[in-house]
Design an enzyme around this catalytic site. Structure first.
Site, PDB file in Angstrom:
ATOM      1  N   CYS B  84       0.896  -1.123  -0.018  1.00 20.34           N
ATOM      2  CA  CYS B  84       0.113  -0.045  -0.065  1.00 20.34           C
ATOM      3  C   CYS B  84       0.842   1.295  -0.126  1.00 20.34           C
ATOM      4  O   CYS B  84       0.300   2.446  -0.311  1.00 20.34           O
ATOM      5  CB  CYS B  84      -1.094  -0.229   1.384  1.00 20.34           C
ATOM      6  N   SER B 208     -10.884   2.029   5.896  1.00 24.01           N
ATOM      7  CA  SER B 208     -11.180   2.754   4.509  1.00 24.01           C
ATOM      8  C   SER B 208     -11.790   1.831   3.793  1.00 24.01           C
ATOM      9  O   SER B 208     -11.637   0.780   3.693  1.00 24.01           O
ATOM     10  CB  SER B 208      -9.882   3.270   4.330  1.00 24.01           C
ATOM     11  N   LYS B 330     -10.113   7.144   4.348  1.00 21.57           N
ATOM     12  CA  LYS B 330     -11.287   6.771   4.979  1.00 21.57           C
ATOM     13  C   LYS B 330     -12.386   7.316   4.141  1.00 21.57           C
ATOM     14  O   LYS B 330     -13.635   6.558   3.998  1.00 21.57           O
ATOM     15  CB  LYS B 330     -11.440   7.476   6.099  1.00 21.57           C
ATOM     16  N   HIS B 334      -9.580   4.024  -0.693  1.00 23.35           N
ATOM     17  CA  HIS B 334      -8.112   3.506  -0.708  1.00 23.35           C
ATOM     18  C   HIS B 334      -7.836   2.509  -1.574  1.00 23.35           C
ATOM     19  O   HIS B 334      -7.792   1.332  -1.609  1.00 23.35           O
ATOM     20  CB  HIS B 334      -7.839   2.755   0.720  1.00 23.35           C
TER      21      HIS B 334
END
Ligand SMILES: [Zn+2]
Lengths: 133, 386, 389
Positions: B84, B208, B330, B334
């Site tokens: 990520c 998220s 959030k 994401h």
């Protein structure tokens, strides 16, 4: 199906065999070739007792592929009596609520399966300690 | 090493783009950024992505694939990946390339296509960011790994769950003003309390949403962007990356983001700035616990005190350290391997004064921090108006 | 930030693991072996940044995030680390990024680690994974594998050049001859032209010896500035040229697929940076994952005219004592094809040649070497030129 991969890890998965650093005496699990504490080579095996306590825990409801049939299940960080931490499922919980600090001990159980005809993967899980060690 | 400026940005809404493939998504964001920069060609294209390599119907060699699609024939191109944290890592690679002088203009495109893969497969894909031999076989989802940190944090510092509500409420309020956000509905403290549990203590409003998305940024030498143009010049003033162990259980301090501490300290030092200089902070609020930890690591709160900033209004627009100004992970969403590029594009637009309804007044210095895994790879950038 | 000239980049150390079926070793252990070897070779230089090259770990081993995994396992917890992927060219692009990082002046010592672990999985799963390097929507979905792409190229090449059916035999014979004396090679036996002619057909027109064997391997390099080079008797090796170029991913989208345009462009740029002509290059590690890529890369690299590359092999000019030595340690054909680690193996092999450390595989007087790896069927090419000082 990665038979060789699971075979390589059998000592760790079934018997909780880790290492002790010959230089700084740091106990290491999961095993690695270089001590993360002092950077020296660490290849002396060490048999862990399998006892420890819950450092943190949570419940998995949306399970990854291969774990769907076990969901929901409880995953924890276990702080072993000898020092290092590992990630493992909790089992045999019965009605007992899990708490941080709860004493636990290692057992061998099925971790996952690759479909109906796939390989079954066994390894360590932890259950509430039956008696104080 | 030469100074590097941002020439253009492009962002798609994070959403379920059922009509767009991963290549379409990347291509659209790339072309938007090129148009924004007034360019047709760059010397290098860096694609950031995490999940397309994880399943056998996926796509490798995304660099060449996207380059060809957007008409950048022959250009240097490849993929940068740090789970990520891929977006931040890719932006840093592009910055290094331009700073070295070997590359003049670089385009970084973050892209992720997540909504056409079944849930358990996505959950398994996200788990590849963790230790495949010693974490993943035990079955923790990525949410569960973060839940382990959050429960212990609450235990050690005595925070009740409601103490984290401020992060989600702020993110949703900001997302409601961002037309590119995945979630555009404000939420209340009551909504937060009642949200469905995902992996205790993480509930649906701590986590998220994933989605399809792509964002792109063009970088080039600063000396060719003259002050007095249509927008202020935005420089990459500080850039740093650091790591911790990949597995949480291997960390010496599992409740601290030591990689964030290291990379923030290095980025601040390079920029000659400190926490007091930051006007806006795009942090990696994949889970509300990460907002608290990130604020602590970057010097905005003492260890264990991060939730206070969510509670006392410091993180709101107009507060001491506004965070998630476009909704954050959030609410903006994401799209994992693209997230870091979104954050940097958002900070850039804040410093350009082009943030629309999300504008933080007078923003001159911004911070972006992108996290790979549960705190294993952390990339921090300081951008500055010059 | 001042405008001082960018630092020149040197190779401080190399490490290679034997290529093979390493069932008893995991991905991280294999990588560690190469990293340790490279650090020992560089007399313990501690890297500040790690650049990982890999192609298949996400799909075959369920592991992304290799940069941090390997940094931590190698006792380098805390340093900057990321992974770079361009299918079979991953090793070359990670080297390229490490080179840029040192050249920027920001990083003093960079570690490049290429690793590939394929033998944990069986054939069809590995072929499906490798097919992801093609166009997923328009090639892989048709069942087109990398071998099939090579087959298409080879048939067309033989057709256009008018070369005989066994025109590529010399490439396999040369690779195996060099692999025979290479300690890290997977295939250590010689073959004859007759063996090649008798070999069983695979994906027509490819036969067994047109296809490199896929295996596990890891290789590492440490890059640094001249001042930081460990002192010692051996010549310094400078990265004199570094370039990556791309072409369309799908063969059907490439305007001139036999021209290998990405390879041609990246080789041209690298030669320009290094200021050398093809004639000044002492050896060329090319990416012979399939034999057909050898003549195509020789032609694209300016070593032969279009359609004439096969003649270099037929004429024995690619051997260790010939004018254009290639695959000097066996290449992908005999050293073994190691996917995303290939580019790092090639670079390490060139360095060993330039420092006179190639043993029985030494090219006498080697002073300038070129390494080139390919991602997909010529979609990405990373070319590096190294010069001994
Ligand atoms: Zn030690």
């Amino acid at each position: 199906m990665e038979v060789s991969r699971h075979w390589r890890l059998k000592q760790q998965r079934y018997a909780l065999v880790g290492e002790v650093c010959p230089s700084c005496q740091h106990k290491i699990f999961p095993p690695r070739d270089i001590c993360p504490d002092c950077g020296e080579e660490a290849r002396t095996t060490y048999q862990f007792s399998g006892r420890g306590e819950v450092f943190s825990f949570t419940t998995v409801r949306n399970a990854p592929t291969g774990f769907e049939e076990s969901a929901p299940y409880t995953v924890a960080l276990i702080k072993l009596d000898e020092g290092p931490m590992l990630t493992a499922q909790l089992t045999d919980l019965g009605e007992k609520p899990v708490e941080i600090g709860m004493p636990v001990e290692m057992v061998t159980r099925r971790l996952r399966s690759d479909g109906d005809r796939g390989m079954l993967v066994y390894g360590y899980k932890f259950r509430p300690a039956l008696k104080a060690a | 090493m030469r100074d590097v400026a941002i020439y253009g940005t492009g962002m798609l809404q994070v959403s379920e783009h059922w009509d767009l493939s991963i290549i379409d998504l990347a291509g659209r964001a790339a072309l938007e950024a090129l148009n924004d920069a007034g360019l047709e060609r760059v010397d290098a294209l860096l694609v950031t992505n995490m999940l397309a390599a994880c399943h056998s119907t996926g796509q490798l060699n995304l660099g060449a694939r996207v380059a060809d699609w957007v008409g950048l024939h022959g250009v240097e191109a490849y993929k940068v990946e740090a789970a990520c944290g891929s977006g931040g890592a890719g932006f840093r690679s592009a910055w290094l390339a331009v700073a070295s002088g070997a590359i003049d203009l670089a385009l970084v495109v973050g892209v992720e296509k997540m909504t056409e893969t079944p849930g358990p497969e996505i959950t398994a894909g996200l788990a590849t960011a963790a230790d495949a031999d010693f974490e993943v076989p035990m079955g923790p989802s990525f949410v569960a790994l973060n839940a382990l940190i959050m429960r212990r944090y609450q235990h050690e510092y005595g925070w009740p769950h409601e103490a984290f509500a401020g992060f989600s409420i702020n993110a949703h309020a900001n997302g409601a003003r961002n037309p590119l956000a995945r979630l555009q509905d404000p939420i209340t403290a009551e909504d937060y309390r009642k949200a469905r549990m995902v992996s205790d203590p993480i509930n649906l409003l701590d986590a998220s949403p994933v989605g399809d998305g792509a964002a792109a940024i063009v970088l080039g030498p600063a000396e060719r962007v003259f002050p007095g143009g249509r927008r202020p010049r935005v420089l990459v003033a500080g850039s740093a990356a650091a790591t911790d162990s990949i597995a949480i259980h291997d960390r010496n301090a599992p409740l601290r983001l030591t990689a964030a501490e290291k990379s923030a300290a290095a980025a601040y030092a390079m920029a000659g700035a400190g926490p007091g200089d930051i006007d806006v902070f795009e942090l990696h609020d994949a889970f509300s616990i990460m907002s608290a930890l990130s604020l602590e690591a970057c010097g905005f709160a003492e260890p264990g005190q991060g939730p206070r900033l969510g509670d006392d209004g410091s993180i709101l627009p107009g507060g001491r350290i506004p965070v998630a100004s476009f909704g954050g992970l959030k609410a903006r969403g994401h799209p994992v391997g693209a997230t870091g590029v979104y954050q940097l594009a958002e900070v850039t637009r804040q410093l350009w004064g082009e943030a629309g309804a999300c504008q933080i007044d007078g923003a001159r210095v911004g911070l972006a921090q992108n996290i790979g895994g549960s705190g294993a790879t952390i990339v921090t950038h300081v951008l500055r108006q010059a | 930030m001042h405008s001082t000239p960018p630092p020149e980049v040197y190779v401080a150390g190399v490490g290679l693991t034997p290529v093979g079926e390493h069932w008893n070793v995991s991905l991280r252990e294999l990588a560690l072996e190469a990293i340790e070897a490279a650090r020992a070779d560089a007399v313990g230089l501690r890297p500040q940044a790690l650049f990982a090259a890999n192609m298949l770990a996400p799909v075959l081993s369920g592991q992304t995030h290799l940069g941090v995994l390997l940094a931590d396992f190698a006792g380098l917890r805390g340093i900057e680390a990321s992974s770079f992927e361009a299918a079979g060219a991953s090793g070359g692009v990670a080297l390229r990024q490490a080179y840029l990082a040192v050249r920027s002046g920001l990083i003093d010592v960079a570690l490049v680690i290429g690793v590939e672990k394929v033998t944990d999985r069986v054939g069809p799963a590995v072929e499906a994974a490798r097919s992801m390097a093609g166009d997923a929507d328009h090639e892989a979905v048709q069942g087109l594998t990398p071998a099939a792409q090579a087959g298409l190229l080879m048939r067309r090449y033989l057709h256009e050049s008018g070369a005989p059916e066994d025109a590529l035999a010399g490439f396999a014979v040369n690779a195996h001859a060099n692999g025979l004396t290479c300690e890290h090679a997977f295939m250590r036996r010689g073959i004859t032209v007759e063996d090649y002619r008798q070999a069983p057909r695979q994906d027509d027109p490819l036969n067994l010896f047109d296809v490199a064997p896929l295996a596990d391997g890891a290789a590492a390099l440490l890059l640094t500035r001249r001042e930081a080079l460990p002192s010692g008797g051996r010549p310094g090796v400078r990265v004199a040229g570094s370039s990556v170029a791309t072409a369309a991913t799908a063969l059907h989208d490439q305007a001139d697929m036999l021209g290998l345009s990405a390879a041609e462009e990246s080789a041209r740029r690298a030669r320009l940076q290094a200021g050398v002509d093809p004639d000044q290059i002492s050896l060329f590690e090319l990416h012979d994952a399939y034999a057909i890529f050898a003549p195509l890369a020789l032609e694209a690299g300016g070593f032969a005219e279009r359609g004439q590359g096969w003649r270099l092999a037929a004429g024995g000019q690619i051997g260790l004592t010939g004018p254009y030595p290639i695959s000097t340690f066996g290449g992908s054909k005999a050293r073994g094809e190691v996917g995303g680690a290939t580019g790092v193996y090639q670079a390490a092999e060139v360095v060993l040649q330039l420092q006179g450390r190639a043993g029985k595989n030494q090219v006498a007087g080697a002073s300038t070497g070129m390494a080139q790896c390919l991602g997909g069927a010529g979609a990405t090419a990373a070319t590096h030129i190294f010069v001994a000082e």
